[in-house]
Design a protein around this motif. Structure first.
Motif, PDB file in Angstrom:
ATOM      1  N   ARG A  40       0.849  -1.187   0.000  1.00  0.00           N
ATOM      2  CA  ARG A  40       0.000   0.000   0.000  1.00  0.00           C
ATOM      3  C   ARG A  40       0.887   1.240   0.000  1.00  0.00           C
ATOM      4  O   ARG A  40       2.023   1.199   0.456  1.00  0.00           O
ATOM      5  N   PRO A  41       0.402   2.360  -0.501  1.00  0.00           N
ATOM      6  CA  PRO A  41       1.236   3.558  -0.635  1.00  0.00           C
ATOM      7  C   PRO A  41       1.753   4.089   0.695  1.00  0.00           C
ATOM      8  O   PRO A  41       1.090   3.981   1.726  1.00  0.00           O
ATOM      9  N   HIS A  45       3.240   9.271  -0.578  1.00  0.00           N
ATOM     10  CA  HIS A  45       2.605   8.826  -1.828  1.00  0.00           C
ATOM     11  C   HIS A  45       1.098   9.081  -1.749  1.00  0.00           C
ATOM     12  O   HIS A  45       0.506   9.661  -2.659  1.00  0.00           O
ATOM     13  N   ALA A  46       0.478   8.649  -0.648  1.00  0.00           N
ATOM     14  CA  ALA A  46      -0.965   8.816  -0.473  1.00  0.00           C
ATOM     15  C   ALA A  46      -1.340  10.293  -0.450  1.00  0.00           C
ATOM     16  O   ALA A  46      -2.371  10.697  -1.003  1.00  0.00           O
ATOM     17  N   SER A  49      -1.186  11.767  -4.088  1.00  0.00           N
ATOM     18  CA  SER A  49      -2.294  11.254  -4.892  1.00  0.00           C
ATOM     19  C   SER A  49      -3.624  11.873  -4.452  1.00  0.00           C
ATOM     20  O   SER A  49      -4.416  12.336  -5.281  1.00  0.00           O
ATOM     21  N   PHE A  74      -9.799   7.362  -8.371  1.00  0.00           N
ATOM     22  CA  PHE A  74      -8.650   6.866  -7.628  1.00  0.00           C
ATOM     23  C   PHE A  74      -8.495   5.365  -7.844  1.00  0.00           C
ATOM     24  O   PHE A  74      -9.456   4.603  -7.706  1.00  0.00           O
ATOM     25  N   GLU A  75      -7.297   4.939  -8.152  1.00  0.00           N
ATOM     26  CA  GLU A  75      -6.917   3.529  -8.252  1.00  0.00           C
ATOM     27  C   GLU A  75      -7.926   2.647  -8.989  1.00  0.00           C
ATOM     28  O   GLU A  75      -8.339   1.601  -8.492  1.00  0.00           O
ATOM     29  N   ASP A  88      -2.514   5.300  -9.909  1.00  0.00           N
ATOM     30  CA  ASP A  88      -2.957   6.034  -8.724  1.00  0.00           C
ATOM     31  C   ASP A  88      -4.202   6.860  -9.026  1.00  0.00           C
ATOM     32  O   ASP A  88      -5.112   6.936  -8.203  1.00  0.00           O
ATOM     33  N   GLU A 115       0.707   8.349 -12.219  1.00  0.00           N
ATOM     34  CA  GLU A 115       1.400   7.405 -11.363  1.00  0.00           C
ATOM     35  C   GLU A 115       2.249   8.198 -10.370  1.00  0.00           C
ATOM     36  O   GLU A 115       2.985   9.104 -10.758  1.00  0.00           O
ATOM     37  N   VAL A 116       2.096   7.888  -9.093  1.00  0.00           N
ATOM     38  CA  VAL A 116       2.954   8.468  -8.058  1.00  0.00           C
ATOM     39  C   VAL A 116       4.077   7.475  -7.851  1.00  0.00           C
ATOM     40  O   VAL A 116       3.840   6.333  -7.444  1.00  0.00           O
ATOM     41  N   ASP A 125       7.042   1.743 -13.166  1.00  0.00           N
ATOM     42  CA  ASP A 125       6.123   2.777 -13.643  1.00  0.00           C
ATOM     43  C   ASP A 125       6.635   3.429 -14.919  1.00  0.00           C
ATOM     44  O   ASP A 125       5.872   3.653 -15.866  1.00  0.00           O
TER      45      ASP A 125
END
Length: 198
Positions: A40-41, A45-46, A49, A74-75, A88, A115-116, A125
């Motif tokens: 998970r990010p 990162h979270a 995004s 999202f995602e 992302d 993409e993060v 990526d």
């Protein structure tokens, strides 16, 4: 004559069942028959995004303070031929996708993906996922790097993706395909702003 390579056991291509078997704390993707599982990010990162989605939703998805006309998600799980990717963020123009699909995934390639990237995912990526996005005709890709505080803007060409710009925070920018608004990059990487005092 049999070569050494042909004697090695061949790994069967990954399947959707392999994705479903992953634990909930991993995000699974399939590229070129290979299963790639990512944690998970991270918080940075979270944050990047979530902040970017928060900036794009009102003007482009809701039509508040901007032109509207997009789905920003999202995602989303993308089923692009044999490949299964989870960017992302992704966006579809309403003119290409007037309604959301009934399935839990999308078979129509997005008009934009973000993409993060992290140290662990950067080569995946930038190389493998970009190759798939180009193959299926995604016209715009953004790459956000929370460590470097950068946003790379890429545009598809027949030869591959062209880097249109690399922006570094702190800076306010306009970037295709969302150049109808200004984006303050510091909002993607910085702390939340304190409420204004009246």
């Amino acid at each position: 004559m049999v070569s050494e390579k042909s004697r090695l056991p061949q790994t069967p291509p990954a399947t959707y069942a392999d994705l479903e078997a992953l634990p909930d704390n991993l995000i699974g993707e399939i590229v070129g028959g290979r299963l790639v599982a990512s944690p998970r990010p991270s918080p940075a990162h979270a944050r990047a995004s979530s902040a970017l989605g928060g900036l794009l939703h009102p003007p482009f998805d809701f039509g508040r303070g901007g032109p509207g006309g997009w789905w920003i998600l999202f995602e989303p799980e993308l089923h692009l031929g044999p490949d299964v990717l989870v960017p992302d963020l992704a966006g579809w123009r309403l003119e290409r996708m007037p309604e959301l699909p009934e399935t839990a995934y999308f078979e129509l390639a997005p008009d934009w993906v973000c993409e993060v990237i992290s140290p662990r995912s950067e080569s995946f990526d930038r190389e493998e996922k970009l190759g798939v996005y180009h193959r299926v005709g995604v016209p715009h890709v953004w790459l956000v790097n929370p460590r470097a505080k950068t946003l790379d803007i890429l545009r598809s060409t027949p030869e591959g993706y062209l880097i249109v710009a690399i922006h570094t925070a702190p800076r306010t920018i306009r970037a295709e395909p969302f150049d109808a608004i200004e984006i303050d990059l510091e909002l993607l990487f910085g702390k939340p702003r304190s409420p204004e005092k009246s």
